[in-house]
Scaffold this active site. Structure first.
Site, mmCIF file in Angstrom:
data_model
loop_
_atom_site.group_PDB
_atom_site.id
_atom_site.type_symbol
_atom_site.label_atom_id
_atom_site.label_comp_id
_atom_site.label_asym_id
_atom_site.label_seq_id
_atom_site.Cartn_x
_atom_site.Cartn_y
_atom_site.Cartn_z
ATOM 1 N N SER A 129 -15.801 52.083 19.996
ATOM 2 C CA SER A 129 -16.850 52.982 20.493
ATOM 3 C C SER A 129 -16.323 53.775 21.674
ATOM 4 O O SER A 129 -15.513 53.269 22.465
ATOM 5 C CB SER A 129 -18.089 52.202 20.929
ATOM 6 O OG SER A 129 -19.042 53.065 21.546
ATOM 7 N N TYR B 49 -22.444 45.702 25.303
ATOM 8 C CA TYR B 49 -21.971 46.273 24.040
ATOM 9 C C TYR B 49 -20.602 46.927 24.209
ATOM 10 O O TYR B 49 -19.697 46.700 23.402
ATOM 11 C CB TYR B 49 -22.973 47.306 23.531
ATOM 12 C CG TYR B 49 -22.516 48.044 22.293
ATOM 13 C CD1 TYR B 49 -22.664 47.479 21.033
ATOM 14 C CD2 TYR B 49 -21.951 49.310 22.393
ATOM 15 C CE1 TYR B 49 -22.259 48.153 19.890
ATOM 16 C CE2 TYR B 49 -21.536 49.997 21.251
ATOM 17 C CZ TYR B 49 -21.687 49.416 20.009
ATOM 18 O OH TYR B 49 -21.267 50.081 18.882
#
Length: 258
Positions: free
Chosen positions: A149, A162
């Site tokens: 990400s 996350y």
């Protein structure tokens, strides 16, 4: 998505986790469109059947394999066995896509949430790779594609938990490339930017995070799927241990208004 006749992944089998929605679904569909036989994995049999039926309706080959990847080695090993059996005995390509995203701040994150997110986002793909990679080595090769990400490398004030899991996956990508690459198993990753599919006429709240980028907009799941096809196929045979940014320039480029 529009399908064209192509054979870039002809003869290959692929397991895609978290393939019943968004990026995972787009990757499964793109793989099937390129000739791969795809194991669509996820928790929901209903959504899995929808993806598989759509692929088959377009002439592709796919099968649903239910999995609840809770982080235990047993659940990852069970998925590896079931997927290999469903695909005729082997897995040529593994896409570690399944993940969960809590957007809490650090003080608001409970210990239970911390453990659950690391279980799904790191432990599950770790033990799934551990179960699949040796068979790839024995077969003479394979490809593993992990999902990272953009917020693993560009900090934002929410979602620290996350982003740390995705940083772990990007680090594992390089480590696994060193571990398995000499035996013919290529390991790479894709780092998506803000990727959503808003309803027609809808403005998504995350759109603002793509301001100041060359793209100037959110990406679509198809953009990530195209990158996954490249990393899974023979065209990337000389590519090992990379994290391919598919993020509209979010992490690497700043557009300065005049």
């Amino acid at each position: 998505m529009e399908w064209t006749v192509s054979v870039r992944l002809e003869g290959k089998t692929a397991l895609v986790t978290g393939a019943t929605s968004n990026i995972g679904r787009a990757i499964a569909e793109a793989f099937a469109a390129e000739g791969a036989y795809v194991a669509v994995s996820g928790r929901s049999a209903e959504r899995g059947a929808e993806v598989v039926d759509g692929i088959r309706a377009r002439g592709g080959r796919a099968v649903f394999v239910r999995a609840d990847l809770d982080g235990s080695a047993a659940s990852s090993q069970a998925l590896a066995r079931e997927a290999a059996r469903a695909l005729g005995g082997r897995i040529d390509v593994l896409v570690n896509n399944a993940g969960i995203y809590p957007g809490d701040t650090t003080p608001a994150t409970a210990e239970k949430t911390f453990d659950e997110v690391y279980a799904v986002n790191v432990k599950a793909p770790f033990f799934l790779t551990a179960a699949v990679a040796p068979a790839m080595v024995e077969a003479g090769g394979g490809a593993i594609v992990n999902l990272g990400s953009w917020i693993a490398r560009l900090g934002i004030p929410v979602g620290a938990l996350y982003s740390s899991t995705k940083g772990a996956m990007e680090t594992l990508t390089r480590a696994w490339a060193a571990e398995f690459g000499p035996y013919g198993v290529r390991v790479n990753a894709i780092s998506p930017g803000v990727v959503q599919t808003p309803a027609p006429g809808e403005t998504h709240a995350a759109e603002v995070m793509m301001q100041g980028t060359p793209a100037g907009r959110m990406g679509t799941p198809d953009a990530v799927a195209h990158a996954a096809v490249y990393l899974a196929g023979d065209e990337s045979s000389f590519v090992h241990g990379v994290v391919l940014d598919v993020d509209g320039g979010r992490t690497g480029v700043a557009v300065i208004a005049a």
